[in-house]
Design a protein around this motif. Structure first.
Motif, PDB file in Angstrom:
ATOM      1  N   LEU A  88       0.806  -1.223   0.000  1.00 51.60           N
ATOM      2  CA  LEU A  88       0.000   0.000   0.000  1.00 51.60           C
ATOM      3  C   LEU A  88       0.840   1.274   0.000  1.00 51.60           C
ATOM      4  N   GLY A  89       2.172   1.141  -0.024  1.00 51.08           N
ATOM      5  CA  GLY A  89       3.032   2.312  -0.127  1.00 51.08           C
ATOM      6  C   GLY A  89       3.874   2.644   1.084  1.00 51.08           C
ATOM      7  N   ALA A  90       3.814   1.821   2.121  1.00 56.47           N
ATOM      8  CA  ALA A  90       4.659   2.044   3.301  1.00 56.47           C
ATOM      9  C   ALA A  90       6.106   1.687   2.965  1.00 56.47           C
ATOM     10  N   THR A  91       7.023   2.168   3.798  1.00 51.79           N
ATOM     11  CA  THR A  91       8.435   1.797   3.651  1.00 51.79           C
ATOM     12  C   THR A  91       8.826   0.867   4.780  1.00 51.79           C
ATOM     13  N   ASP A  92       9.707  -0.056   4.463  1.00 50.81           N
ATOM     14  CA  ASP A  92      10.150  -1.070   5.415  1.00 50.81           C
ATOM     15  C   ASP A  92      11.080  -0.467   6.452  1.00 50.81           C
ATOM     16  N   GLU A  93      10.794  -0.729   7.722  1.00 50.53           N
ATOM     17  CA  GLU A  93      11.659  -0.292   8.828  1.00 50.53           C
ATOM     18  C   GLU A  93      12.226  -1.487   9.577  1.00 50.53           C
ATOM     19  N   GLY A  94      12.034  -2.677   9.036  1.00 51.00           N
ATOM     20  CA  GLY A  94      12.523  -3.916   9.652  1.00 51.00           C
ATOM     21  C   GLY A  94      11.576  -5.042   9.309  1.00 51.00           C
ATOM     22  N   PRO A  95      12.034  -5.987   8.496  1.00 47.95           N
ATOM     23  CA  PRO A  95      11.145  -7.061   8.056  1.00 47.95           C
ATOM     24  C   PRO A  95      10.708  -7.936   9.223  1.00 47.95           C
ATOM     25  N   PRO A  96       9.607  -8.659   9.043  1.00 47.66           N
ATOM     26  CA  PRO A  96       9.144  -9.551  10.098  1.00 47.66           C
ATOM     27  C   PRO A  96      10.228 -10.555  10.506  1.00 47.66           C
ATOM     28  N   TYR A 105       7.985 -11.457  18.099  1.00 50.69           N
ATOM     29  CA  TYR A 105       8.116 -11.498  16.644  1.00 50.69           C
ATOM     30  C   TYR A 105       7.425 -10.262  16.094  1.00 50.69           C
ATOM     31  N   GLY A 106       8.116  -9.478  15.265  1.00 44.92           N
ATOM     32  CA  GLY A 106       7.498  -8.263  14.756  1.00 44.92           C
ATOM     33  C   GLY A 106       8.043  -7.819  13.420  1.00 44.92           C
ATOM     34  N   GLY A 107       7.274  -6.996  12.737  1.00 41.12           N
ATOM     35  CA  GLY A 107       7.663  -6.357  11.488  1.00 41.12           C
ATOM     36  C   GLY A 107       7.314  -4.885  11.566  1.00 41.12           C
ATOM     37  N   TYR A 108       8.209  -4.028  11.077  1.00 42.49           N
ATOM     38  CA  TYR A 108       8.105  -2.584  11.255  1.00 42.49           C
ATOM     39  C   TYR A 108       8.001  -1.867   9.915  1.00 42.49           C
ATOM     40  N   PHE A 109       7.263  -0.758   9.891  1.00 41.89           N
ATOM     41  CA  PHE A 109       7.143   0.045   8.675  1.00 41.89           C
ATOM     42  C   PHE A 109       6.818   1.484   9.032  1.00 41.89           C
ATOM     43  N   ALA A 118       4.296  -1.035  13.987  1.00 44.79           N
ATOM     44  CA  ALA A 118       4.754  -2.417  13.985  1.00 44.79           C
ATOM     45  C   ALA A 118       3.551  -3.316  14.156  1.00 44.79           C
ATOM     46  N   PHE A 119       3.613  -4.458  13.509  1.00 39.99           N
ATOM     47  CA  PHE A 119       2.716  -5.559  13.804  1.00 39.99           C
ATOM     48  C   PHE A 119       3.561  -6.574  14.552  1.00 39.99           C
ATOM     49  N   PHE A 120       3.017  -7.135  15.626  1.00 34.59           N
ATOM     50  CA  PHE A 120       3.802  -8.048  16.454  1.00 34.59           C
ATOM     51  C   PHE A 120       2.934  -9.148  17.024  1.00 34.59           C
ATOM     52  N   VAL A 121       3.619 -10.131  17.609  1.00 33.42           N
ATOM     53  CA  VAL A 121       2.968 -11.174  18.393  1.00 33.42           C
ATOM     54  C   VAL A 121       3.976 -11.655  19.435  1.00 33.42           C
ATOM     55  N   PHE A 122       3.499 -11.956  20.611  1.00 34.32           N
ATOM     56  CA  PHE A 122       4.333 -12.556  21.645  1.00 34.32           C
ATOM     57  C   PHE A 122       4.245 -14.067  21.541  1.00 34.32           C
ATOM     58  N   GLY A 123       5.348 -14.763  21.721  1.00 35.08           N
ATOM     59  CA  GLY A 123       5.367 -16.213  21.717  1.00 35.08           C
ATOM     60  C   GLY A 123       5.453 -16.790  20.329  1.00 35.08           C
ATOM     61  N   SER A 124       5.502 -18.116  20.278  1.00 34.08           N
ATOM     62  CA  SER A 124       5.689 -18.777  18.971  1.00 34.08           C
ATOM     63  C   SER A 124       4.421 -19.343  18.411  1.00 34.08           C
TER      64      SER A 124
END
Length: 124
Positions: A88-96, A105-109, A118-124
């Motif tokens: 959608l046009g965001a820039t990557d600030e750290g891949p998942p 576990y997270g991914g940044y933009f 960031a979208f994240f989740v705790f645990g596996s």
């Protein structure tokens, strides 16, 4: 505890489209549009993301160290949402990926206004 977070924008129509499309992956939609502010979420009874033209009408500014983190619920959803943000046009600030092995576990933009999320989740 958090009712909503506000993200400043220079382009309301683009911000509403970006966040509505991105967060639709999690069941969210545009809930309320007040002209200079709009709320995107699942319901007004749950935390929302609001996009707005700043009240003082000066240019919005992203902060150094400020970030909005949204629990995606699973690693697969983190991957999907991060990819969607870039599409959608965001820039990557750290891949998942794991930031703390088997804990965080997270991914940044950054959106087109420079706001970091960031979208994240705790645990596996």
């Amino acid at each position: 505890m958090i009712g909503y977070v506000t993200i400043g924008t220079n382009d309301m129509e683009r911000a509403k489209a970006f966040y509505s499309q991105l967060l639709a992956e999690m069941g969210a939609s545009l809930l309320m549009d007040g002209g200079r502010i709009a709320f995107i979420g699942k319901s007004m009874a749950e935390p929302c993301v609001a996009v707005c033209i700043p009240y003082d009408e000066n240019a919005p500014q992203s902060g150094n160290g400020n970030m909005i983190a949204i629990n995606a619920g699973s690693m697969e959803m983190v991957d999907k949402l991060h990819a969607k943000a870039l599409e959608l046009g965001a820039t990557d600030e750290g891949p998942p990926g794991w930031r703390i092995e088997n804990v965080f576990y997270g991914g940044y933009f950054r959106d087109f206004d420079g706001n970091k999320l960031a979208f994240f989740v705790f645990g596996s």
